[in-house]
Design an enzyme around this catalytic site. Structure first.
Site, PDB file in Angstrom:
ATOM      1  N   ARG A 190      53.040  54.358 101.544  1.00 12.63           N
ATOM      2  CA  ARG A 190      52.510  53.596 100.412  1.00 12.63           C
ATOM      3  C   ARG A 190      53.347  52.351 100.127  1.00 12.63           C
ATOM      4  NH1 ARG A 190      54.768  58.383  98.574  1.00 12.63           N
ATOM      5  NH2 ARG A 190      56.200  58.334  96.785  1.00 12.63           N
ATOM      6  N   HIS A 200      59.752  52.191  94.913  1.00 10.70           N
ATOM      7  CA  HIS A 200      59.086  53.174  94.071  1.00 10.70           C
ATOM      8  C   HIS A 200      59.702  53.148  92.678  1.00 10.70           C
ATOM      9  CE1 HIS A 200      57.533  54.947  97.896  1.00 10.70           C
ATOM     10  NE2 HIS A 200      58.694  54.473  98.341  1.00 10.70           N
ATOM     11  N   GLU A 218      61.324  57.275  97.378  1.00  7.80           N
ATOM     12  CA  GLU A 218      61.238  57.673  95.989  1.00  7.80           C
ATOM     13  C   GLU A 218      62.116  58.891  95.721  1.00  7.80           C
ATOM     14  OE1 GLU A 218      61.173  57.100  93.152  1.00  7.80           O
ATOM     15  OE2 GLU A 218      59.199  57.193  92.212  1.00  7.80           O
ATOM     16  N   HIS A 248      55.277  49.831  94.764  1.00  5.93           N
ATOM     17  CA  HIS A 248      54.076  49.972  95.582  1.00  5.93           C
ATOM     18  C   HIS A 248      52.804  50.012  94.731  1.00  5.93           C
ATOM     19  CE1 HIS A 248      53.338  54.167  94.430  1.00  5.93           C
ATOM     20  NE2 HIS A 248      54.650  54.348  94.535  1.00  5.93           N
TER      21      HIS A 248
END
Length: 332
Positions: free
Chosen positions: A90, A212, A117, A39
């Site tokens: 995100r 992530h 993440e 991201h």
């Protein structure tokens, strides 16, 4: 003695066609493709805070980087059949902006909690420098980069806990992590690889996975099972830098490269890896494979990398079998 060894090994590699210049018709074409994309920069990335499962927006720089990543992938001629993201905004926004950059907003986007993440537990939201003042730089480094040491757990009653987040309402609360190490994330992402991503790729679909940093490192362990712990720990995946994987028909990686604005599609020169530690764009070693080189300047760069690598390899123990076997065996 070491210099003689390096010279002999280098000569042997080159004379045995370690580097081969072949016409495009002879180049092995990839059967499948996959792109990983971290991201864009988030507000907490900018502030150097531990983020994890906290849902933090992108900065303007992060949004611009996501659009640029889409333009780069479009320029490289990569077309997607599916886009996969985590359930964190995100990653979702990065995926949408990258699709905009590719003029491909119509491509289906699917969200998977297993792509979230790493959970940083009680560290989430805290600045790294503040934590370092409390516990020391060495401990922070262990929590950030060790393979199997998770940070302190986050209590279920803590306001930061994702247990009561509505986006995870369909999950058994027991599978929602309170804290995770890299090893834990590898285990978590495994079912996504075996049940969703790998079958999609094997069916002929080209997939963009937007995730992530730690999660994509964990996914890399499944993409390339021969990765060892040290390679995984050192693996850097930068924000909005697309990583293209190409596979043969047996799902063996034949190429891994970071797509750049200057990427040129060519099959005139092939670089064949044999686990030597050499890789384009100075990214960490992943596995054996082959990648096309765009020009002779890259070839010269490779030769320089080769000599550097051989110096490292002369003292390295390559008798490693990757991390998945130890995880499957339940080693701790």
């Amino acid at each position: 003695m070491k210099r003689l060894f390096l010279t002999a090994v280098t000569a042997s590699l080159l004379s045995s066609a370690f580097l081969i210049s072949v016409p495009a018709a002879q180049a092995e074409e990839a059967a499948y493709k996959l792109v990983l994309l971290r991201h864009g920069e988030s507000q907490w990335n900018l502030e150097k805070r531990f983020t994890g499962w906290s849902d933090i927006d992108l900065t303007d720089k992060g949004r611009a980087g996501a659009v640029k990543a889409g333009e780069i992938m479009k320029g490289a001629g990569v077309n997607f059949d599916e886009v996969h993201t985590s359930k964190l905004n995100r990653a979702i926004e990065t995926a949408q902006l990258a699709q905009k950059g590719m003029s491909a907003q119509w491509v289906p986007l699917q969200k998977f909690w297993r792509l979230n993440e790493r959970c940083y537990g009680d560290l989430e939201g805290k600045k790294r420098e503040d934590v370092a003042k409390e516990v020391g730089d060495d401990q922070v480094k262990i929590w950030r980069r060790s393979f199997d040491v998770p940070p302190p757990s986050l209590a279920v009653t803590d306001a930061r806990s994702p247990v009561k987040d509505p986006r995870y309402a369909d999950l058994d609360p027991r599978v929602i992590p309170a804290s995770e190490s890299l090893k834990d994330v590898i285990a978590r992402v495994g079912p996504y690889w075996t049940d969703q991503l790998r079958p999609a790729i094997k069916s002929g679909k080209t997939v963009l996975v937007v995730g992530h940093s730690t999660n994509l490192r964990a996914l890399s362990a499944w993409i390339e099972p021969n990765l060892d712990e040290k390679a995984l720990q050192k693996l850097e995946i930068k924000n909005t830098k697309p990583i293209l994987y190409e596979f043969d028909k047996n799902m063996n990686v034949i190429c891994r490269k970071v797509l750049e604005p200057s990427t040129v599609k060519t099959d005139s020169i092939l670089l064949i890896f044999h686990g030597s530690g050499v890789r384009q764009n100075k990214t960490p070693v992943i596995s054996d494979g082959r990648c096309s080189l765009s020009n002779y300047s890259e070839l010269l760069g490779f030769v320089s990398e080769l000599f550097s690598c051989l110096r490292r390899c002369s003292t390295r123990d390559d008798n490693t079998g990757g991390v998945l076997s130890s995880i499957a065996a339940g080693d701790t």
